[in-house]
Design a protein around this motif. Sequence first.
Motif, PDB file in Angstrom:
ATOM      1  N   PRO A  86       0.801  -1.053  -0.182  1.00 12.44           N
ATOM      2  CA  PRO A  86      -0.006  -0.001   0.055  1.00 12.44           C
ATOM      3  C   PRO A  86       0.892   1.250   0.102  1.00 12.44           C
ATOM      4  O   PRO A  86       1.980   1.275   0.269  1.00 12.44           O
ATOM      5  CB  PRO A  86      -0.925  -0.199   1.281  1.00 12.44           C
ATOM      6  N   VAL A  87       0.410   2.322  -0.369  1.00 15.13           N
ATOM      7  CA  VAL A  87       1.140   3.688  -0.479  1.00 15.13           C
ATOM      8  C   VAL A  87       0.671   4.372   0.850  1.00 15.13           C
ATOM      9  O   VAL A  87      -0.131   4.606   1.188  1.00 15.13           O
ATOM     10  CB  VAL A  87       0.715   4.455  -1.689  1.00 15.13           C
ATOM     11  N   PHE A  88       1.852   4.658   1.404  1.00 15.42           N
ATOM     12  CA  PHE A  88       1.929   5.272   2.921  1.00 15.42           C
ATOM     13  C   PHE A  88       2.908   6.702   2.644  1.00 15.42           C
ATOM     14  O   PHE A  88       3.847   6.539   2.148  1.00 15.42           O
ATOM     15  CB  PHE A  88       2.327   4.601   3.949  1.00 15.42           C
ATOM     16  N   THR A  89       2.205   7.820   2.624  1.00 13.75           N
ATOM     17  CA  THR A  89       3.012   9.025   2.573  1.00 13.75           C
ATOM     18  C   THR A  89       3.650   8.997   1.288  1.00 13.75           C
ATOM     19  O   THR A  89       5.059   9.241   1.533  1.00 13.75           O
ATOM     20  CB  THR A  89       3.964   9.185   3.890  1.00 13.75           C
ATOM     21  N   ALA A  90       3.094   8.767   0.233  1.00 11.19           N
ATOM     22  CA  ALA A  90       3.648   8.775  -1.060  1.00 11.19           C
ATOM     23  C   ALA A  90       4.904   7.857  -1.442  1.00 11.19           C
ATOM     24  O   ALA A  90       5.804   7.954  -2.304  1.00 11.19           O
ATOM     25  CB  ALA A  90       4.169  10.259  -1.564  1.00 11.19           C
ATOM     26  N   SER A  91       4.799   6.652  -0.569  1.00  9.40           N
ATOM     27  CA  SER A  91       5.768   5.810  -0.837  1.00  9.40           C
ATOM     28  C   SER A  91       5.473   4.176  -0.273  1.00  9.40           C
ATOM     29  O   SER A  91       4.184   4.374  -0.245  1.00  9.40           O
ATOM     30  CB  SER A  91       7.339   6.245   0.000  1.00  9.40           C
ATOM     31  N   TYR A  92       6.353   3.305  -0.365  1.00  8.31           N
ATOM     32  CA  TYR A  92       5.974   2.109   0.327  1.00  8.31           C
ATOM     33  C   TYR A  92       5.988   2.167   1.635  1.00  8.31           C
ATOM     34  O   TYR A  92       6.267   3.089   2.269  1.00  8.31           O
ATOM     35  CB  TYR A  92       6.995   1.045  -0.299  1.00  8.31           C
ATOM     36  N   SER A  93       5.201   1.465   2.162  1.00 11.23           N
ATOM     37  CA  SER A  93       4.934   1.162   3.555  1.00 11.23           C
ATOM     38  C   SER A  93       6.234   0.933   4.134  1.00 11.23           C
ATOM     39  O   SER A  93       6.986   0.347   3.732  1.00 11.23           O
ATOM     40  CB  SER A  93       3.958   0.297   4.106  1.00 11.23           C
ATOM     41  N   GLY A  94       6.314   1.458   5.639  1.00 10.00           N
ATOM     42  CA  GLY A  94       7.644   0.932   6.385  1.00 10.00           C
ATOM     43  C   GLY A  94       7.729  -0.494   6.793  1.00 10.00           C
ATOM     44  O   GLY A  94       8.719  -1.070   6.644  1.00 10.00           O
ATOM     45  N   LEU A  95       6.552  -1.188   6.896  1.00 10.71           N
ATOM     46  CA  LEU A  95       6.407  -2.553   6.800  1.00 10.71           C
ATOM     47  C   LEU A  95       7.119  -3.326   5.691  1.00 10.71           C
ATOM     48  O   LEU A  95       8.026  -4.117   5.822  1.00 10.71           O
ATOM     49  CB  LEU A  95       5.112  -3.072   7.259  1.00 10.71           C
ATOM     50  N   PHE A  96       6.921  -2.854   4.566  1.00 11.03           N
ATOM     51  CA  PHE A  96       7.375  -3.269   3.318  1.00 11.03           C
ATOM     52  C   PHE A  96       8.832  -3.105   3.424  1.00 11.03           C
ATOM     53  O   PHE A  96       9.648  -4.169   3.188  1.00 11.03           O
ATOM     54  CB  PHE A  96       6.487  -2.698   2.190  1.00 11.03           C
ATOM     55  N   LYS A  97       9.323  -1.876   3.477  1.00 12.52           N
ATOM     56  CA  LYS A  97      10.668  -1.754   3.320  1.00 12.52           C
ATOM     57  C   LYS A  97      11.480  -2.293   4.559  1.00 12.52           C
ATOM     58  O   LYS A  97      12.717  -2.799   4.250  1.00 12.52           O
ATOM     59  CB  LYS A  97      10.800  -0.177   3.593  1.00 12.52           C
ATOM     60  N   SER A  98      10.900  -2.415   5.543  1.00 19.99           N
ATOM     61  CA  SER A  98      11.681  -3.167   6.740  1.00 19.99           C
ATOM     62  C   SER A  98      11.842  -4.164   6.389  1.00 19.99           C
ATOM     63  O   SER A  98      13.020  -5.073   6.698  1.00 19.99           O
ATOM     64  CB  SER A  98      10.911  -3.042   8.168  1.00 19.99           C
ATOM     65  N   PHE A  99      10.911  -5.291   5.864  1.00 22.06           N
ATOM     66  CA  PHE A  99      11.035  -6.813   5.513  1.00 22.06           C
ATOM     67  C   PHE A  99      12.263  -6.730   4.469  1.00 22.06           C
ATOM     68  O   PHE A  99      12.989  -7.646   4.683  1.00 22.06           O
ATOM     69  CB  PHE A  99       9.771  -7.095   4.847  1.00 22.06           C
ATOM     70  N   PHE A 100      12.342  -6.265   3.415  1.00 24.20           N
ATOM     71  CA  PHE A 100      13.082  -6.210   2.431  1.00 24.20           C
ATOM     72  C   PHE A 100      14.770  -5.495   3.061  1.00 24.20           C
ATOM     73  O   PHE A 100      15.682  -6.002   2.347  1.00 24.20           O
ATOM     74  CB  PHE A 100      12.894  -5.641   1.194  1.00 24.20           C
ATOM     75  N   ASP A 101      14.605  -4.578   4.058  1.00 19.73           N
ATOM     76  CA  ASP A 101      15.735  -4.444   4.661  1.00 19.73           C
ATOM     77  C   ASP A 101      16.566  -5.473   5.230  1.00 19.73           C
ATOM     78  O   ASP A 101      17.848  -5.599   5.655  1.00 19.73           O
ATOM     79  CB  ASP A 101      15.710  -3.249   5.643  1.00 19.73           C
TER      80      ASP A 101
END
Length: 207
Positions: A86-101
């Motif tokens: 989902p789009v959060f604040t014009a970008s990917y969600s923090g949960l999404f980014k955290s997983f791929f980090d």
Amino acid sequence: MRTLKLVAVSAGLSSPSSTRLLADRLLQAARYRLAEQEYAVEVEVIELRDHAVDIAKNFVTGFPSESLGKAIDTVTGADGVIVVTPVFTASYSGLFKSFFDLIDPAALTGVPVLLGATGGTARHSLVLDHALRPLFAYLRAFVAPTAVYAASEDWGSGGDEYTDGLPARITRAGVEFAELVAARPAREDEDDEVVPFEKQLADLRLD
């Protein structure tokens, strides 16, 4: 018959969610295309909301839980990965980014990836190109040409003479992604061959 494993990663927070729905539709389109080519296909969907607490703990402890470690191994062991956020604040969600980090930067090298995103308005559709593509370029994945953004008004829309509707975009993206997955060498063929140093020198000699 070669068996291909497709994994979809959904970062939707609600149940049900439009993010999971888009992941399922993309997975279905790719699976259908591969079945037409007579591939056996295994599919799995990872809901990141089920791992949210473990993802946060991993950043603190440096170690994944058993279930999170299994999810990471499932993604990195796939023949093709579909990701939808989902789009959060014009970008990917923090949960999404955290997983791929948490995924090793080299673990998805050359793996076909299909991008998807959902949002309340079509104005956020550029998230696919300004956020998701750079992320998976960094991870050295092979990103499918067509990415799919689904705004709220896209569901149930067939498009018009100027714009393809959501079903047509899903089908096109799924076919392109399936072709990339089918063309990728089997994993057992990906192991680097160890070449003796003497042979490397011999190959460099000029006549």
